[in-house]
Design an enzyme around this catalytic site. Sequence first.
Site, PDB file in Angstrom:
ATOM      1  N   GLU A   4      41.516  28.900  33.266  1.00 19.23           N
ATOM      2  CA  GLU A   4      40.985  29.013  34.637  1.00 19.23           C
ATOM      3  C   GLU A   4      39.516  29.444  34.620  1.00 19.23           C
ATOM      4  OE1 GLU A   4      43.484  31.257  37.349  1.00 19.23           O
ATOM      5  OE2 GLU A   4      41.780  31.655  38.659  1.00 19.23           O
ATOM      6  N   LYS A  27      48.348  38.683  41.054  1.00 22.69           N
ATOM      7  CA  LYS A  27      48.033  37.499  40.248  1.00 22.69           C
ATOM      8  C   LYS A  27      46.634  37.662  39.643  1.00 22.69           C
ATOM      9  CE  LYS A  27      46.835  33.079  39.252  1.00 22.69           C
ATOM     10  NZ  LYS A  27      45.505  32.572  38.894  1.00 22.69           N
ATOM     11  N   ASP A  48      53.934  38.104  23.549  1.00 29.90           N
ATOM     12  CA  ASP A  48      54.928  37.429  24.384  1.00 29.90           C
ATOM     13  C   ASP A  48      54.599  37.720  25.859  1.00 29.90           C
ATOM     14  OD1 ASP A  48      57.162  36.756  25.846  1.00 29.90           O
ATOM     15  OD2 ASP A  48      58.601  37.585  24.423  1.00 29.90           O
ATOM     16  N   HIS A  77      33.736  30.405  41.823  1.00 26.22           N
ATOM     17  CA  HIS A  77      34.810  29.630  41.229  1.00 26.22           C
ATOM     18  C   HIS A  77      34.404  28.157  41.085  1.00 26.22           C
ATOM     19  CE1 HIS A  77      38.997  30.064  40.173  1.00 26.22           C
ATOM     20  NE2 HIS A  77      39.220  28.853  40.662  1.00 26.22           N
TER      21      HIS A  77
HETATM   22  C1  MEV Z   1      42.690  33.728  41.496  1.00 28.73           C
HETATM   23  O1  MEV Z   1      43.140  33.281  40.243  1.00 28.73           O
HETATM   24  C2  MEV Z   1      42.990  35.198  41.702  1.00 28.73           C
HETATM   25  C3  MEV Z   1      42.651  35.763  43.099  1.00 28.73           C
HETATM   26  O2  MEV Z   1      43.317  34.999  44.083  1.00 28.73           O
HETATM   27  C4  MEV Z   1      43.103  37.202  43.112  1.00 28.73           C
HETATM   28  C5  MEV Z   1      43.021  37.866  44.468  1.00 28.73           C
HETATM   29  O3  MEV Z   1      43.115  37.181  45.505  1.00 28.73           O
HETATM   30  O4  MEV Z   1      42.924  39.115  44.479  1.00 28.73           O
HETATM   31  C6  MEV Z   1      41.174  35.644  43.375  1.00 28.73           C
END
Ligand code: MEV
Length: 413
Positions: free
Chosen positions: A76, A253, A269, A366
Amino acid sequence: MKIYEMTDEQRRQFLLDHGYITVQQAEQLKKRQTISTDLADSLSENQIGSFSLPYGFATDFLVDGQEYVVPMVIEEPSVIAAASNAAKRIKNSGGFKTYPTSRIVYGQIVLEKITAEQLSILKDNKSKIWEFAQMAHPSLIKRGGGIVSLNFNQYPNFVEVELGIDTVDAMGANLVNTILEKTAKKISDLISGDVLCSILSNSGQGQIITVKAEIDFEQLKTSEMSGEEVAKRIVQLATFAKESVKRAVTHNKGIMNGIDAVLLATGNDFRAQEAAAHSFALESGEYQPFSDWQIVGNRLLGMLKMPIELGSVGGAIRALPMAQLSLAMMRIENSKQLQSVVGSVGLANNLSALRALVTTGIQAGHMGLQSKSLAVSAGAIGDEIELVAKELNRTKEYTIKNAENILLELRSK
Ligand code: MEV
């Protein structure tokens, strides 16, 4: 020159110059070697090749007073840049402080519907079972680990013999399961009854770590917002994550982005880690974020608390040359140290995500990076990649079609 402005050759040279890697390791990286057929065959089944992902490193991690560059494996865009960016702000404010607790893995020996008499046999033989389990893996005792708890837990339809095992620097799945299966046999003989199964628990309850970072407001400001305002907005967004499960999952995430990337780079793992994280997020009964952000004086205080299941020795970690290189790059001496680094990366990625979200949004950074991979997908090579990416960023139309058109135009000149 900034790391992201360097070529991959210059980055390897940087690591070499700063003593993070040796000449041999720089060569190993340059060759972009995959794993051998024999190694692949020894790790899993039906192998027909090996699968590569980008291997990079994040910079400026100051964790418990020690400087690290942190290897990360991730497909990513922005994750490595985000980790480094936040790590620098945190370093400038004093660095990460970590508080690992223990390295205990719990195992379950499950018995179905045993009689009161069988249960009392088990309880009467507690020290015998403990002693037996302890001797089931003698080399673990030599390494300073072993059994640390033994409990008989009753469920509506089951009784469980729960062993707590200090696995020292190993992630421990194999050695815990070996101890459990041997002990299960002993238990079955003692009560002349059946054992349903024996297996470690991936709850990660014995491997919880806390990571703290305090950031000066000054370190958070953007061209449009004061550091104090950014800090207040980060606190608000972190508070929203405590109220909205949908947001908490995305917040987490962002943390897992960093954690998984280091686990992959070190041959760990990551499924075990994911499972432990799920269980911890739901510990209170309601899904919660792994981190919280508060304001203390003129600083933003971030605190991450979660299980981090990993090892620094054994299994695939020992077998995979790249995992060994990653551990060497971080000068990892034990699993607690690796837990501290991994937790810090999780908190760094969280800070970067929250800061971007409450200021410019994440798409700007991004898509800036995404544009390079779009350019490559459209067929750009060499210098064309940068030129196509630049044009994509200018038009802000991040589609493969646009990338192809830009490339066509460029080649027709
Ligand atoms: C993207 O991989 C992760 C985010 O969505 C985390 C977040 O929203 O805090 C940017």
